[in-house]
Design an enzyme around this catalytic site. Structure first.
Site, mmCIF file in Angstrom:
data_model
loop_
_atom_site.group_PDB
_atom_site.id
_atom_site.type_symbol
_atom_site.label_atom_id
_atom_site.label_comp_id
_atom_site.label_asym_id
_atom_site.label_seq_id
_atom_site.Cartn_x
_atom_site.Cartn_y
_atom_site.Cartn_z
ATOM 1 C CB SER A 6 -14.938 30.639 -3.891
ATOM 2 O OG SER A 6 -14.016 31.637 -3.509
ATOM 3 C CG HIS A 35 -18.145 29.364 -1.163
ATOM 4 N ND1 HIS A 35 -17.719 30.019 -0.016
ATOM 5 C CD2 HIS A 35 -17.576 30.033 -2.203
ATOM 6 C CE1 HIS A 35 -16.935 31.021 -0.343
ATOM 7 N NE2 HIS A 35 -16.836 31.050 -1.670
#
Length: 311
Positions: free
Chosen positions: A212, A276
């Site tokens: 991610s 993220h």
């Protein structure tokens, strides 16, 4: 007025306007060839008797081909005369390569990254090889290679499938613009950087896995590399940018709500919002650093500089 083709013994050129009668086709009429003894002038051709003068538009294919005929060594051998609707548009390319250096015509890098993520998942979860757990980023006792290998590991199929989807879309965009090597560097640097930030921020009993962080890095990079003064690129930036900006803002808000990000008492979450957000920021930083490196001048720019210096 219909289009007209004028042929020369050594070359051919085309001049013309709209189709006759405003129709949808292009009418081409062949006229006698121009003799070699006709005197060439700056903006056209004069007949031997001097009574008639054929004037050519300044940037027309005709004038460029006349110059190419008289000075064959001063211009590039490549000549392109395109047509938009029924109007002739000339474009002379001087030493411009077909493709950007170091970029292949096929996109392969993103598929190798996808296969590597799939292969590690199969070995880890289907064959349940215990040694694969050593690839996870263990915050208590991290190994240097785990900051990279953790970007190829996933907790379950839902975790993997969502990352594969975005990796394919945004990884392919980056590779098409910057090449396979740039894609791999972007994936590894943003993924490893996101894991490093996670290790610094999250508690020591946490374990980080997943692509991610690299995906969010590719989010930012795919938008920034398309920022050029071209209406197609501007449209791409608007479409991709609004999606990326929304995702980054969501991760920033989620990270700000985590008690342990700024103040003490961190509570564990299944989604690593820190990775993220940091992956996207590292992608922006990477593009900013690379934009400061001067690119190697091409033959075109070197020639223009030499001509400018000589004047």
């Amino acid at each position: 007025m219909g289009s007209r083709m004028i042929a020369s013994p050594s070359f051919a050129f085309v001049s013309g306007g709209g189709a006759a009668g405003g129709g949808g086709g292009l009418s081409i009429t062949t006229v006698p060839a121009i003799p070699q003894r006709l005197p060439m002038v700056a903006d056209g051709v004069r007949s031997p008797s001097g009574s008639r003068f054929l004037r050519f538009p300044r940037n027309s294919c005709v004038r460029r081909l006349l110059f190419l005929h008289e000075h064959p060594r001063s211009l590039s051998r490549r000549f392109i005369c395109g047509m938009s609707n029924s109007d002739m548009i000339s474009q002379l390319e001087l030493g411009k390569p077909d493709e950007k250096p170091g970029r292949g015509s096929r996109v392969n890098g993103v598929f190798w990254i996808l296969l590597l993520n799939l292969g590690i998942y199969v070995v880890d979860h289907w064959f349940q090889v215990n040694t694969m757990k050593s690839l996870y980023l263990n915050h208590a006792w991290p190994q240097w290679y785990q900051f990279i290998t953790a970007t190829f590991c996933h907790a379950d199929w839902n975790h993997l499938s969502s990352n594969l989807f975005f990796l394919y879309i945004f990884g392919k965009l980056v590779e098409e613009d910057e090449g396979s090597f740039a894609l791999w560097i972007s994936y590894l640097l943003t993924g490893a950087g996101a894991n490093l930030v996670s290790w610094l921020v999250l508690p020591r009993n946490a374990v980080s896995i997943g692509a991610s962080g690299a995906v969010f890095g590719l989010f930012a990079i795919s938008v920034l590399v398309k920022m050029r003064w071209d209406w197609r690129k501007i449209l791409e930036v608007l479409i991709l940018g609004q999606f990326v900006l929304k995702k980054v803002m969501e991760e920033a808000q989620a990270s700000a709500r985590l008690p342990g990000t700024i103040f003490g008492g961190y509570s564990l979450h299944n989604i690593n919002h820190i990775a993220h957000l940091s992956g996207a920021l590292i992608g922006v930083l990477l593009i900013w650093l690379l934009s400061g490196i001067p690119s190697r001048p091409t033959q075109d720019t070197q020639g223009l500089r030499r001509r400018a210096d000589s004047t």
